[in-house]
Motif scaffolding. Structure first.
Motif, PDB file in Angstrom:
ATOM      1  N   ASN A  22      11.146 -11.597   1.039  1.00 39.71           N
ATOM      2  CA  ASN A  22      10.290 -12.485   1.795  1.00 39.71           C
ATOM      3  C   ASN A  22      10.323 -12.052   3.242  1.00 39.71           C
ATOM      4  N   LYS A  23      10.173 -12.985   4.179  1.00 38.73           N
ATOM      5  CA  LYS A  23      10.187 -12.652   5.583  1.00 38.73           C
ATOM      6  C   LYS A  23      11.486 -11.947   5.927  1.00 38.73           C
ATOM      7  N   SER A  24      11.388 -10.804   6.599  1.00 38.15           N
ATOM      8  CA  SER A  24      12.585 -10.016   6.855  1.00 38.15           C
ATOM      9  C   SER A  24      13.086 -10.161   8.284  1.00 38.15           C
ATOM     10  N   GLN A  39       6.931  -9.734   5.450  1.00 37.56           N
ATOM     11  CA  GLN A  39       7.738  -9.828   4.253  1.00 37.56           C
ATOM     12  C   GLN A  39       8.411  -8.484   3.986  1.00 37.56           C
ATOM     13  N   THR A  40       9.405  -8.499   3.121  1.00 39.14           N
ATOM     14  CA  THR A  40      10.103  -7.273   2.749  1.00 39.14           C
ATOM     15  C   THR A  40       9.666  -6.852   1.362  1.00 39.14           C
ATOM     16  N   ILE A  41       9.289  -5.586   1.232  1.00 35.59           N
ATOM     17  CA  ILE A  41       8.901  -5.009  -0.048  1.00 35.59           C
ATOM     18  C   ILE A  41       9.628  -3.675  -0.186  1.00 35.59           C
ATOM     19  N   ASP A  42      10.419  -3.537  -1.234  1.00 38.44           N
ATOM     20  CA  ASP A  42      11.116  -2.282  -1.500  1.00 38.44           C
ATOM     21  C   ASP A  42      11.922  -1.828  -0.277  1.00 38.44           C
ATOM     22  N   LYS A  43      12.615  -2.777   0.342  1.00 36.89           N
ATOM     23  CA  LYS A  43      13.481  -2.535   1.503  1.00 36.89           C
ATOM     24  C   LYS A  43      12.717  -2.092   2.748  1.00 36.89           C
ATOM     25  N   MET A  44      11.411  -2.257   2.745  1.00 37.88           N
ATOM     26  CA  MET A  44      10.598  -1.960   3.921  1.00 37.88           C
ATOM     27  C   MET A  44       9.999  -3.263   4.447  1.00 37.88           C
ATOM     28  N   GLN A  45       9.843  -3.349   5.755  1.00 45.25           N
ATOM     29  CA  GLN A  45       9.178  -4.513   6.322  1.00 45.25           C
ATOM     30  C   GLN A  45       7.681  -4.263   6.373  1.00 45.25           C
ATOM     31  N   LEU A  46       6.947  -5.176   5.765  1.00 48.56           N
ATOM     32  CA  LEU A  46       5.490  -5.139   5.785  1.00 48.56           C
ATOM     33  C   LEU A  46       4.989  -6.268   6.672  1.00 48.56           C
ATOM     34  N   MET A  91       1.176  -2.911   8.894  1.00 44.80           N
ATOM     35  CA  MET A  91       2.215  -2.105   9.531  1.00 44.80           C
ATOM     36  C   MET A  91       3.441  -2.103   8.634  1.00 44.80           C
ATOM     37  N   VAL A  92       3.915  -0.913   8.322  1.00 47.91           N
ATOM     38  CA  VAL A  92       5.117  -0.746   7.512  1.00 47.91           C
ATOM     39  C   VAL A  92       6.184  -0.108   8.391  1.00 47.91           C
ATOM     40  N   GLU A  93       7.381  -0.674   8.350  1.00 57.27           N
ATOM     41  CA  GLU A  93       8.509  -0.089   9.075  1.00 57.27           C
ATOM     42  C   GLU A  93       9.410   0.596   8.057  1.00 57.27           C
ATOM     43  N   LYS A  94       9.489   1.908   8.180  1.00 56.88           N
ATOM     44  CA  LYS A  94      10.203   2.739   7.199  1.00 56.88           C
ATOM     45  C   LYS A  94      10.925   3.861   7.932  1.00 56.88           C
ATOM     46  N   ASP A  95      12.203   4.021   7.648  1.00 55.85           N
ATOM     47  CA  ASP A  95      13.003   5.105   8.231  1.00 55.85           C
ATOM     48  C   ASP A  95      12.894   5.136   9.748  1.00 55.85           C
ATOM     49  N   GLY A  96      12.893   3.961  10.351  1.00 54.54           N
ATOM     50  CA  GLY A  96      12.861   3.857  11.796  1.00 54.54           C
ATOM     51  C   GLY A  96      11.503   4.097  12.433  1.00 54.54           C
ATOM     52  N   GLY A 209     -14.443  10.226   0.800  1.00 51.16           N
ATOM     53  CA  GLY A 209     -13.032  10.569   0.931  1.00 51.16           C
ATOM     54  C   GLY A 209     -12.104   9.377   0.924  1.00 51.16           C
ATOM     55  N   HIS A 210     -12.581   8.240   0.464  1.00 45.81           N
ATOM     56  CA  HIS A 210     -11.768   7.020   0.439  1.00 45.81           C
ATOM     57  C   HIS A 210     -10.428   7.291  -0.233  1.00 45.81           C
ATOM     58  N   THR A 211      -9.345   6.867   0.428  1.00 39.48           N
ATOM     59  CA  THR A 211      -7.991   7.220   0.003  1.00 39.48           C
ATOM     60  C   THR A 211      -7.086   6.004  -0.018  1.00 39.48           C
ATOM     61  N   ALA A 212      -6.304   5.882  -1.074  1.00 39.61           N
ATOM     62  CA  ALA A 212      -5.240   4.887  -1.166  1.00 39.61           C
ATOM     63  C   ALA A 212      -3.911   5.580  -0.872  1.00 39.61           C
ATOM     64  N   TYR A 213      -2.896   4.780  -0.536  1.00 36.78           N
ATOM     65  CA  TYR A 213      -1.579   5.332  -0.222  1.00 36.78           C
ATOM     66  C   TYR A 213      -0.504   4.539  -0.956  1.00 36.78           C
ATOM     67  N   ARG A 214       0.407   5.266  -1.596  1.00 39.02           N
ATOM     68  CA  ARG A 214       1.585   4.627  -2.173  1.00 39.02           C
ATOM     69  C   ARG A 214       2.777   4.873  -1.259  1.00 39.02           C
ATOM     70  N   VAL A 215       3.452   3.762  -0.922  1.00 38.00           N
ATOM     71  CA  VAL A 215       4.648   3.812  -0.076  1.00 38.00           C
ATOM     72  C   VAL A 215       5.748   3.099  -0.854  1.00 38.00           C
ATOM     73  N   GLY A 216       6.523   3.827  -1.623  1.00 35.43           N
ATOM     74  CA  GLY A 216       7.489   3.184  -2.506  1.00 35.43           C
ATOM     75  C   GLY A 216       6.762   2.295  -3.503  1.00 35.43           C
ATOM     76  N   GLN A 217       7.135   1.003  -3.523  1.00 38.08           N
ATOM     77  CA  GLN A 217       6.481   0.057  -4.431  1.00 38.08           C
ATOM     78  C   GLN A 217       5.280  -0.640  -3.804  1.00 38.08           C
ATOM     79  N   LEU A 218       4.912  -0.216  -2.608  1.00 34.45           N
ATOM     80  CA  LEU A 218       3.749  -0.769  -1.921  1.00 34.45           C
ATOM     81  C   LEU A 218       2.556   0.152  -2.144  1.00 34.45           C
ATOM     82  N   PHE A 219       1.401  -0.444  -2.428  1.00 36.90           N
ATOM     83  CA  PHE A 219       0.189   0.320  -2.728  1.00 36.90           C
ATOM     84  C   PHE A 219      -0.930  -0.179  -1.829  1.00 36.90           C
ATOM     85  N   VAL A 220      -1.290   0.632  -0.845  1.00 30.65           N
ATOM     86  CA  VAL A 220      -2.358   0.304   0.105  1.00 30.65           C
ATOM     87  C   VAL A 220      -3.660   0.867  -0.452  1.00 30.65           C
TER      88      VAL A 220
END
Length: 279
Positions: A22-24, A39-46, A91-96, A209-220
């Motif tokens: 939830n809220k991190s 919120q926190t998803i897969d140890k990342m702050q979203l 905004m995803v916070e990952k690896d600093g 060129g529409h593109t999706a992104y996977r960031v761990g368990q997050l799917f943009v």
């Protein structure tokens, strides 16, 4: 150009994914400013920033299709005449690193991204990387202030196919984006490896060129859906913004099955509310 292909056949469209955490930041939901969720998803702050100033919806007619072929179905699914939507940036916070996905309309056109960021103490120069899903104005308008770069420290990643399409047609906003960010604008193919383990996934149809992104368990998923309340159960329905209807439908089916089978948390720029697909 080699594309990353995900072989999947649609069986169902409702996700079984559960949000992990939830809220991190220790804040209660009610203490966050309007238009911001954390919120926190897969140890990342979203962090979700609503770019729209108030609640937003699309009129049913946006989904009526060629010669109004889908109008009866759309009106039956949305009897109120308006389909819930939003314009969101993530905004995803990952690896600093602070990573932004899309930048909204821009302040000159009423976009609220910078105001929402400022409300929680995030400045444009705090953003390390920007990933762009495509080049429509409600996704890249916020990259510029007049013709100057907003994110002065960020490296920007965009799909080569998308860039070539719009620059080849002399699109002024895209040309200004290219000039403003110069060698900090990195173009990639869908088969490329991107920083921080982020996986680009071809989602062409809405744009070339529409593109999706996977960031761990997050799917943009960008603009995979403009009206989730319609398109989750009827992926064959297209918004008029989809440039290639057949490709768009195929992308929705393929990527939503991919999300379901991998228990991913889906976020999309026009999903209603905070842009996170509810369980």
């Amino acid at each position: 150009m080699k594309k990353l292909t995900l072989f999947a056949t649609v069986v169902a469209f409702m996700l079984c994914a559960c949000h992990q955490g939830n809220k991190s930041n220790g804040q209660a939901e009610s203490s966050l400013p309007y238009g911001v969720t954390v919120q926190t998803i897969d140890k990342m702050q979203l962090t979700t920033f609503q770019d729209n100033a108030k609640e937003k919806g699309h009129p049913n007619r946006l989904f009526y299709g060629v010669n109004n072929a889908d109008s009866i179905l759309v009106d039956s699914l949305s009897p109120g005449g308006e389909v819930p939507s939003s314009i969101s940036c993530f905004m995803v916070e990952k690896d600093g690193k602070k990573i932004l996905f899309d930048a909204g309309l821009g302040a000159a056109k009423g976009g609220q991204l910078l105001n929402r960021m400022d409300s929680i103490g995030v400045k444009p120069e705090d953003i390390d990387i920007v990933f762009l899903t495509h080049y429509h104005g409600d996704h890249i308008g916020g990259m510029l202030q007049d013709t100057l770069p907003v994110f002065t420290r960020a490296t920007v990643y965009a799909p080569q196919v998308e860039h070539d399409y719009w620059t080849g047609r002399g699109n002024e906003l895209v040309l200004n984006l290219q000039r403003a960010y110069g060698d900090r604008l990195i173009l990639f193919d869908w088969s490329d490896s991107l920083p921080l383990g982020i996986l680009p996934i071809e989602a062409a149809g809405h744009t070339p060129g529409h593109t999706a992104y996977r960031v761990g368990q997050l799917f943009v998923v960008g603009d995979l859906m403009h009206g989730a309340s319609l398109q989750l159960s009827h992926p064959e329905i297209c918004a008029s913004y989809d440039m290639d209807r057949e490709q768009s439908v195929a992308a929705r089916r393929r990527l939503m099955e991919y999300a379901r089978s991998n228990a991913l948390v889906v976020v999309g720029m026009h999903l209603p509310g905070n842009g996170v697909l509810a369980d």
